[in-house]
Design a protein around this motif. Structure first.
Motif, mmCIF file in Angstrom:
data_model
loop_
_atom_site.group_PDB
_atom_site.id
_atom_site.type_symbol
_atom_site.label_atom_id
_atom_site.label_comp_id
_atom_site.label_asym_id
_atom_site.label_seq_id
_atom_site.Cartn_x
_atom_site.Cartn_y
_atom_site.Cartn_z
ATOM 1 N N GLN A 99 -1.717 11.338 0.950
ATOM 2 C CA GLN A 99 -1.495 12.206 -0.198
ATOM 3 C C GLN A 99 -2.135 11.613 -1.441
ATOM 4 N N ALA A 100 -1.926 10.313 -1.648
ATOM 5 C CA ALA A 100 -2.499 9.659 -2.818
ATOM 6 C C ALA A 100 -4.018 9.776 -2.804
ATOM 7 N N ARG A 135 0.832 -1.199 0.000
ATOM 8 C CA ARG A 135 0.000 0.000 0.000
ATOM 9 C C ARG A 135 0.872 1.258 0.000
ATOM 10 N N LEU A 136 1.922 1.214 0.812
ATOM 11 C CA LEU A 136 2.825 2.356 0.910
ATOM 12 C C LEU A 136 3.525 2.590 -0.429
ATOM 13 N N VAL A 183 2.321 9.853 2.592
ATOM 14 C CA VAL A 183 2.145 9.459 1.183
ATOM 15 C C VAL A 183 0.830 8.748 0.913
ATOM 16 N N THR A 184 0.403 7.874 1.817
ATOM 17 C CA THR A 184 -0.844 7.144 1.552
ATOM 18 C C THR A 184 -2.023 8.116 1.529
ATOM 19 N N GLY A 191 6.727 14.558 -8.330
ATOM 20 C CA GLY A 191 5.950 13.329 -8.354
ATOM 21 C C GLY A 191 4.458 13.624 -8.373
ATOM 22 N N VAL A 192 4.043 14.562 -7.531
ATOM 23 C CA VAL A 192 2.636 14.963 -7.479
ATOM 24 C C VAL A 192 2.198 15.517 -8.833
ATOM 25 N N ASP A 244 -6.259 11.825 -5.576
ATOM 26 C CA ASP A 244 -7.316 11.144 -6.323
ATOM 27 C C ASP A 244 -8.643 11.866 -6.141
ATOM 28 N N ALA A 291 1.414 4.103 -3.140
ATOM 29 C CA ALA A 291 1.000 5.491 -2.909
ATOM 30 C C ALA A 291 2.057 6.506 -3.323
ATOM 31 N N ILE A 292 3.289 6.045 -3.567
ATOM 32 C CA ILE A 292 4.342 7.002 -3.905
ATOM 33 C C ILE A 292 4.126 7.517 -5.306
ATOM 34 N N PRO A 293 4.081 8.842 -5.474
ATOM 35 C CA PRO A 293 3.920 9.364 -6.823
ATOM 36 C C PRO A 293 5.150 9.038 -7.666
ATOM 37 N N ASP A 294 4.916 8.590 -8.869
ATOM 38 C CA ASP A 294 6.003 8.276 -9.771
ATOM 39 C C ASP A 294 6.348 9.528 -10.553
ATOM 40 N N GLU A 329 -5.735 -1.010 -2.284
ATOM 41 C CA GLU A 329 -6.528 -0.551 -1.146
ATOM 42 C C GLU A 329 -7.627 -1.561 -0.829
ATOM 43 N N GLU A 369 1.572 12.878 -11.317
ATOM 44 C CA GLU A 369 0.377 12.083 -11.062
ATOM 45 C C GLU A 369 -0.915 12.772 -11.497
ATOM 46 N N ARG A 394 -3.715 1.404 -7.368
ATOM 47 C CA ARG A 394 -3.860 1.888 -5.994
ATOM 48 C C ARG A 394 -5.192 1.458 -5.403
ATOM 49 N N ARG A 450 -1.773 3.396 -12.715
ATOM 50 C CA ARG A 450 -1.297 3.412 -11.330
ATOM 51 C C ARG A 450 -2.441 3.699 -10.373
ATOM 52 N N LYS A 451 -3.361 4.556 -10.827
ATOM 53 C CA LYS A 451 -4.497 4.878 -9.975
ATOM 54 C C LYS A 451 -5.364 3.631 -9.766
#
Lengths: 316, 336
Positions: free
Chosen positions: B193-194, A252-253, B190-191, B219-220, B198, A256-259, A276, B223, A272, A268-269
């Motif tokens: 943040q995602a 999960r961690l 980060v979790t 990175g943000v 979204d 969540a990291i933005p690539d 989840e 995304e 995620r 990727r979404k």
């Protein structure tokens, strides 16, 4: 061979209440973690805020009282030993703090800041001390005229380098770095990280790198432990963790990291959301009925995961 | 690339702060367009003027100490020239703002429900009952379970991610056409943040509003953004659609920034360090290429005297001509 072992370290804070202000419960900030440190290696400690990663760092250096467990340094038990100027342990373990500004005394000049650990732990003549300070400034790439300046005269990156200079003043073996770059801009962050790597190679330092930034940890560390609610959920080499994550929390961690590439971000979404959903569904296999993380069990020589055996079989 | 109607047009905006009777421009000639259905990211390091740009758009500057020149055109009005009262008809209704630190943006003494309702009282003619229903609706929309309970709670009772969701609920309460998000996820894990990113993206898809996302985290940007503007020393130095910028960065500053990310896939290689430091507002060279002191190995002749934005590919703009000659130190001759 490791020079330092941490065994089943626990830090509990009592919650007081009731009529006589008795201890009614505990906060299990750090709840049974074990680590070993080898020379010249960097260890990463990753987790979200409040997971106990900073408390771990502080308890190792002696800023928090350890409730249970032990720290063995070069064969000697140093758990809860009073900080002592004659102690080799206190000399050899140093710390770099997150907020470099508040970790430097604003009323002291740079030379006094750097002289403090030298005076505490090394017996040097004033001339030798002065030479050592110049040496330290040279190591962190600062001019000698910085000696007479005050901390506020430096930029964020420079202050963090002064913090590092102070930490390496006594030739330590292990430096605990608690979020050393999270307050810095990208280009300054790169500078500090490069520099930390250089001195690691040159002096054979070990790092305990505490961070929530998985990118930074991946760049710096050989071994990584993922922490959640005071316990390790997964521990292994960098490769184990990033290429073969087993625990659902690690997955999960990582998801969540933005690539840093916009290509494939829709996928990727979706991934995620999938992770989840698994996280909710498979929760029972990875956490016991009180929500506590299971003990670590090995799945290879270097890779440890906290889960029931059934979850691991399913995972493989 | 979505092409649709222009929501906000900024033309040659200068925002200066007064220091000893001289105005120093923190935002120095920025021109930007925000379209409907678009997330426009503004990226840069601290002190590049990205937050000043945001606060200029929404008019949060003290007129006694700041000077805002240029045009910020929104619905045929120039926001840069509006008075405080007129601005209140725009702020909150047409433009919503999400701040970086959710705890200090919320009033600690007011219940969550009241804080969301506040905007509705000022800007809409809803009855009390309608307002309460709208508050629950908003809280549900931003993904807060059990809105009835949360509406009665105080900010300190919520976690960081929940507070940020409340801030977003306040920002979208009057269905604004533009949302300005100033580092909305910097203070979050980060979790979380995602999840917040979204959420922002979903909300935007639902309402079709335009979002200006201000961040330092590339990175943000990768995304969520559709279009990116990179700022350095008060100016936009590169602007492009997101894929174009990440796959084909041109300006030396953008390329240097990319090379200093401890990327997920780089294995212990040395990170790129940009020489020198971000110049302070007072010492900023106002002429020539502002990035030139930090790439001193590039000959003077590579820079323009008065750098302007050049279109190097469709919708991809780069300031100054130095990108043509730029190479990283240590890889002599390897041209872009």
């Amino acid at each position: 061979m490791s020079f330092m072992q941490i065994k089943d370290l626990k830090v509990h804070y009592p919650i007081r209440g009731g009529f006589f202000n008795t201890v009614v419960d505990n906060v299990y900030a750090v709840d049974g973690i074990s680590m070993e440190f080898e020379k010249g290696k960097a260890y990463g400690l990753v987790g979200e805020s409040g997971c106990g990663k900073s408390t771990t760092g502080k308890s190792i250096i002696g800023l928090e009282k350890i409730s249970a467990g032990s720290i063995i340094y070069e064969g000697e038990n140093v758990t809860n030993k009073r900080r002592d100027r004659a102690s080799a342990y206190n000399r050899d373990i140093q710390m770099i703090f997150q907020d470099s500004h508040s970790s430097l005394n604003p009323r002291k000049r740079v030379q006094d800041i750097l002289a403090e650990p030298i005076r505490n732990f090394l017996k040097l003549t004033p001339q030798e001390e002065s030479r050592r300070i110049n040496e330290l400034l040279a190591i962190v790439g600062m001019p000698e005229d910085a000696r007479l300046k005050y901390p506020h005269e430096f930029s964020g990156g420079q202050k963090q380098r002064l913090g590092i200079a102070r930490a390496i003043a006594t030739n330590p073996k292990l430096i605990i770095a608690d979020e050393p770059v999270s307050a810095l801009d990208l280009s300054v962050q790169a500078q500090v990280l490069n520099f930390m790597k250089d001195i690691q190679d040159e002096y054979g330092l070990s790092y305990l790198f505490i961070s929530h930034d998985l990118g930074v940890v991946k760049h710096m560390c050989d071994y990584i432990s993922i922490m959640y609610k005071g316990r390790f959920v997964e521990s292994g080499t960098k490769k184990d963790i990033y290429d073969n994550p087993q625990h659902i929390y690690t997955k999960r961690l990582l998801s969540a990291i933005p690539d840093v590439t916009p290509n494939g971000r829709e996928d990727r979404k979706l991934e995620r959301i999938e992770v989840e959903r698994n996280y909710q569904a498979e929760h029972k296999q990875y956490f016991d009925e009180n929500g506590r993380v299971y003990d670590l069990s090995p799945i290879s020589d270097t890779h440890f995961v906290a889960a029931t055996s059934s979850a691991l079989k399913g995972g493989n | 690339m979505k092409t649709s109607e222009e929501l906000l047009v900024i033309k040659d905006l200068h925002t200066g702060f007064r220091i000893k009777d001289t105005y120093f421009d923190a935002v120095d000639g920025v021109s930007l367009t925000l379209r409907k259905n678009e997330i426009l990211a503004i990226v840069g390091e601290s002190g590049c003027g990205k937050s000043t740009l945001a606060t200029s758009i929404i008019g949060l500057h003290d007129h006694n100490k700041t000077r805002v020149q240029g045009e910020i055109l929104f619905k045929n009005k120039n926001l840069a020239k509006l008075g405080e009262d007129e601005f209140n008809d725009v702020r909150g209704i047409d433009i919503g703002m999400i701040f970086q630190d959710p705890l200090s943006a919320l009033n600690p003494l007011m219940r969550i429900g009241e804080q969301i309702e506040e905007g509705l009282i000022y800007h809409t003619k809803l009855t009390k009952e309608q307002r309460v229903n709208r508050v629950f609706e908003l809280l549900t929309q931003v993904g807060i379970p059990n809105p009835q309970r949360v509406a009665r709670q105080f900010p300190h009772q919520l976690s960081g991610g929940m507070r940020q969701r409340v801030i977003i609920a306040i920002a979208i309460s009057c269905k604004p056409q533009i949302i300005i998000a100033d580092e909305p996820t910097t203070a979050l894990d980060v979790t979380i943040q995602a999840q917040i990113l979204d959420l922002l993206k979903d909300l935007q898809a639902e309402t079709g509003s335009g979002i200006i996302l201000i961040t330092h985290d590339l990175g943000v940007v990768a995304e969520v953004a559709d279009r990116v503007a990179v700022m350095y020393a008060g100016q936009i130095i590169e602007e492009a659609p997101v894929e174009e910028l990440f796959n084909n960065p041109k300006h030396p500053y953008t390329r240097s920034l990319f090379n200093s990310i401890p990327q997920m896939n780089s294995d212990g290689k040395k990170l790129n360090v940009i020489e020198g430091i971000v110049p302070s507002l007072l010492k900023l060279p106002r002429q020539g290429c502002r990035f030139s002191p930090r790439i001193s190995w590039i000959p003077e002749s590579a820079h323009e005297k008065d750098p302007v934005l050049h279109e190097v590919a469709p919708n991809h703009f780069v300031r100054c001509t130095c990108y043509k000659e730029f190479y990283f130190k240590g890889e002599e001759g390897g041209r872009a």
